[in-house]
Design a protein around this motif. Structure first.
Motif, PDB file in Angstrom:
ATOM      1  N   GLU A   1      37.728  51.490  33.449  1.00  0.00           N
ATOM      2  CA  GLU A   1      36.977  50.264  33.181  1.00  0.00           C
ATOM      3  C   GLU A   1      37.735  49.046  33.716  1.00  0.00           C
ATOM      4  OE1 GLU A   1      35.981  49.754  28.978  1.00  0.00           O
ATOM      5  OE2 GLU A   1      35.647  47.625  29.411  1.00  0.00           O
TER       6      GLU A   1
ATOM      7  N   SER B   1      38.235  48.726  37.626  1.00  0.00           N
ATOM      8  CA  SER B   1      37.040  48.432  38.414  1.00  0.00           C
ATOM      9  C   SER B   1      36.728  46.939  38.414  1.00  0.00           C
ATOM     10  CB  SER B   1      35.859  49.262  37.922  1.00  0.00           C
ATOM     11  OG  SER B   1      35.597  48.945  36.587  1.00  0.00           O
ATOM     12  N   LYS B   2      37.435  46.140  37.594  1.00  0.00           N
ATOM     13  CA  LYS B   2      37.195  44.688  37.635  1.00  0.00           C
ATOM     14  C   LYS B   2      38.444  43.883  38.016  1.00  0.00           C
ATOM     15  CE  LYS B   2      37.552  44.328  32.572  1.00  0.00           C
ATOM     16  NZ  LYS B   2      36.991  43.935  31.303  1.00  0.00           N
ATOM     17  N   ALA B   3      39.630  44.459  37.856  1.00  0.00           N
ATOM     18  CA  ALA B   3      40.867  43.729  38.198  1.00  0.00           C
ATOM     19  C   ALA B   3      41.105  43.766  39.713  1.00  0.00           C
ATOM     20  CB  ALA B   3      42.048  44.363  37.469  1.00  0.00           C
ATOM     21  N   ASP B   4      41.919  42.790  40.228  1.00  0.00           N
ATOM     22  CA  ASP B   4      42.251  42.869  41.660  1.00  0.00           C
ATOM     23  C   ASP B   4      43.690  43.328  41.902  1.00  0.00           C
ATOM     24  OD1 ASP B   4      43.341  40.491  40.831  1.00  0.00           O
ATOM     25  OD2 ASP B   4      42.289  39.229  42.284  1.00  0.00           O
TER      26      ASP B   4
ATOM     27  N   CYS C   1      41.058  50.435  42.489  1.00  0.00           N
ATOM     28  CA  CYS C   1      41.682  49.154  42.833  1.00  0.00           C
ATOM     29  C   CYS C   1      42.861  49.479  43.746  1.00  0.00           C
ATOM     30  CB  CYS C   1      42.145  48.473  41.537  1.00  0.00           C
ATOM     31  SG  CYS C   1      43.142  46.993  41.820  1.00  0.00           S
TER      32      CYS C   1
ATOM     33  N   HIS D   1      43.331  38.534  38.656  1.00  0.00           N
ATOM     34  CA  HIS D   1      43.138  39.364  37.454  1.00  0.00           C
ATOM     35  C   HIS D   1      44.038  40.605  37.548  1.00  0.00           C
ATOM     36  CE1 HIS D   1      39.970  41.380  34.589  1.00  0.00           C
ATOM     37  NE2 HIS D   1      41.194  41.393  34.097  1.00  0.00           N
TER      38      HIS D   1
END
Lengths: 285, 285
Positions: free
Chosen positions: B203, B206-209, B233, B255
């Protein structure tokens, strides 16, 4: 147009065996045999057995009157019906496919050992109704993992498949179950003839530009062959006999693949091929 | 830069339990405890137990000399080593994770019932070596279905997983097996902490860089977290402590996700977060 038969197709071991049993059961004028439900899922072959061997087809055991012999269909019957039959005194001839007897035995043994049973199959199919009836614990009959989503499952389940299903879909049921319960006992009860016919149709449909699948519309394994074929060759057709062939299907086609379900007699398939040759002569030459 | 911890990360039940057992085993100056192999796969925590609680780490049981207590590591040891230990008269304290004892018991029971054992895991990992040793029948240890391709398999196999593996890969082993043998008994022995940590890293990654995974380089579950993260990532890094952080990794990042293996102590994770905040202050403000 090239007309090519799949490497494996048509009558399987269990169907050949059942037909031989039915033919051998033919008695004299006064002594008739009856199958409880259709012996195999092919009405043309059922008609042949009735016309040539006086084998009647009854809907269920309540329709039995003065028959001398009751033949159990390839798909088996329920445990309760079998027990009732035996108490009537009629001669019972078991033509259940041995590959169907196996999941019946597994359902009985596993449920006695405390496993709930999951069957990948169609709850309305006679094979599944027969297998279910052998379980002494709750049975979950599903056609997809989605149908299991809401089911309350115990920690131990045994999972079996209707003999004529697609292995890929059976796999998704199993991988779903292994995420939800502690122990999954997997019995791959899909029969070899089914797997071989499916593999052969896959190979043929991926190179042909039109496909004809021959078999009973109520035959599970024939339907699976059609679905596999359709997925690889969009011009796929499911027919019961040569009369259903439509010449427009073959216009400008170069390669016609043919396969048939496990309950489709060879003579039906040969009639289809002859008609395909006729169509080809008229439209493609 | 936003620094965010995964919803589930770090110490699992089995590791917490083992550390408490090791701390409680601390004796007087003359009375020492020793673990057979590393108690958990984290050298920083091993050092802390040695410095603060005088718990030694031995390579194997042959290194035992005058210790009063032998502590069994979270990953368990082989059945043979356990039996040898018990004959020495030393006090044996079992810190095997209960989720590891389970596959040991399954391997023993299933092999006694006539099943060959398939383990999805790393044959060099101490947990797997322990589980294998409980089987009385041949064991196949594989990391992929390809490794099973050449294996000669009987008709009945029981399959278990190293507790810290990825469920998706375990599924491919199971679906391979169910095509080859008549009965597959599937025991999903992947532990919940592993599954929850994996789900949480999926989870977050899939949103952090940029992602930082903290844990021992010899820790199986930490490696799995890193692989899942890297897949989602590309700027994912695996470190054992804050000293390995490289400020260039975080240049222009918005992030940063942080997760940690089941054997990574909270204080190590907090040091990483503090250092990340320092880096952020210097480079991104």
């Amino acid at each position: 147009m090239k007309i090519e038969l799949a490497k494996n197709y048509g009558f399987c071991f269990g169907v050949k065996r059942a037909i031989k049993i039915a033919e051998n059961s033919a008695g004299s004028k006064d002594s008739t045999s009856a199958t409880i439900g259709e012996l195999i899922h092919n009405s043309l072959e059922i008609d042949r057995l009735k016309d040539n061997f006086r084998v009647k087809t009854l809907k269920n055991i309540n329709e039995l009157t003065d028959e001398k012999r009751a033949i159990i269909r390839t798909h088996g019957i329920t445990k309760g019906d079998l027990e009732r039959l035996k108490t009537t005194g009629i001669e019972v001839i078991d033509a259940t496919c041995p590959f169907v007897t196996k999941p019946q035995n597994i359902a009985e043994k596993m449920s006695n050992e405390g496993y709930e049973i999951v069957i990948f199959g169609d709850i309305n199919h006679p094979e599944v109704r027969g297998v279910m009836s052998y379980s002494t614990k709750p049975v979950h009959v599903v056609l997809s993992q989605e149908e299991l989503a809401g089911a309350k499952l115990p920690q131990k389940v045994a999972v079996i498949s209707q003999t004529t299903k697609k292995i890929e879909e059976f796999m998704t049921i199993v991988t779903h179950l292994m995420q939800r319960v502690k122990e999954v006992r997997v019995f791959n009860t899909i029969c070899n003839a089914t797997l071989e016919n499916q593999e052969a149709v896959r190979e043929l449909a991926s190179k042909a530009d039109v496909m004809v699948i021959v078999g009973g519309k109520n035959s599970s394994n024939t339907k699976q062959l059609y679905l596999i074929s359709k997925n690889l060759c969009k011009d796929s057709y499911l027919i019961e006999s040569q009369e259903e062939l439509n010449s427009s299907w073959f216009k400008n086609k170069k390669h016609c693949g043919v396969s048939a379900g496990a309950s489709t007699p060879e003579w039906v398939i040969q009639n289809v091929i002859k008609e395909l040759e006729n169509i080809d002569k008229i439209y493609n030459s």
